[in-house]
Design an enzyme around this catalytic site. Sequence first.
Site, PDB file in Angstrom:
ATOM      1  N   ASP A  55       0.860  -1.190   0.000  1.00 15.75           N
ATOM      2  CA  ASP A  55       0.000   0.000   0.000  1.00 15.75           C
ATOM      3  C   ASP A  55       0.894   1.236   0.000  1.00 15.75           C
ATOM      4  OD1 ASP A  55      -1.869   2.024   0.523  1.00 15.75           O
ATOM      5  OD2 ASP A  55      -3.154   0.622   1.594  1.00 15.75           O
ATOM      6  N   ASN A  92      -2.077  13.082  -4.517  1.00  9.67           N
ATOM      7  CA  ASN A  92      -3.174  13.503  -5.393  1.00  9.67           C
ATOM      8  C   ASN A  92      -3.664  14.899  -5.052  1.00  9.67           C
ATOM      9  OD1 ASN A  92      -3.445  11.318  -7.159  1.00  9.67           O
ATOM     10  ND2 ASN A  92      -4.733  10.170  -5.754  1.00  9.67           N
ATOM     11  N   ASP A 111      -1.240   9.329 -10.964  1.00 10.82           N
ATOM     12  CA  ASP A 111      -1.206   8.244 -11.955  1.00 10.82           C
ATOM     13  C   ASP A 111       0.231   7.898 -12.333  1.00 10.82           C
ATOM     14  OD1 ASP A 111      -3.942   8.161 -11.934  1.00 10.82           O
ATOM     15  OD2 ASP A 111      -4.197   9.232 -13.839  1.00 10.82           O
ATOM     16  N   GLU A 131      -4.339   2.530  -4.582  1.00  7.13           N
ATOM     17  CA  GLU A 131      -2.887   2.421  -4.429  1.00  7.13           C
ATOM     18  C   GLU A 131      -2.482   1.094  -3.794  1.00  7.13           C
ATOM     19  OE1 GLU A 131      -4.311   4.652  -0.698  1.00  7.13           O
ATOM     20  OE2 GLU A 131      -4.958   4.248  -2.749  1.00  7.13           O
TER      21      GLU A 131
END
Length: 214
Positions: free
Chosen positions: A126, A134, A143, A169
Amino acid sequence: LMTGGPTSPVIFWLAVPIATLPSRFSTRGIIVGVGIALAFLVTVTFGVDAAMASHRLPFVLSAAAVIVTSPVLVAPMMRSDVKHRKDAFIDQLTGLLNRSALATRTAELAHQSAISNESIAVIVGDLDNFKRINDTHGHAAGDMVLQGISDILRRELRAFDLVYRLGGEEFVILLPGADLDKAELLAEKLRTTVASEPVGNHQGVTMSFGVSVS
């Protein structure tokens, strides 16, 4: 040849295998296959009885037309089917296998493990603080980070160790035949590699990993 050469009622059957070529071969393979079928057609018509073949020229040309057009008509449908099948199991952003593929592979490995009595290790990774990337730099940057992480995971794994994007993620790695020690060593290697390399345009991206073995 056995059913009459240029007068054979089954001469159009030469098109049957040609219609299946797009499911297995590239455009070059299709062209070669069509060429072979046309060569067979000429052989069993003009090669047997040129005069009769000339007399039945529209019939022979019709068979040739079917041979040529069959893959032209079938290829788009076959390619579309392959693309849809691929899209069903491939994550479009990272190119990794997705959750659907994971469910299928898990069932296969569970069955295989029950027969072979070999362990299966699972590593779950993770990205740390991914939401902050973000929120701060935008989803395009996020991305790029996911794509960079995917490249690292692919590079560090063996060919038969499959990595999946579980969603967001989160990533899952299946290690058939691996014990807990091997899985922990690999997870630690992945953790340090990710932390030490720039990912996308970001330095210092880190991941947390969890390990379990059946």
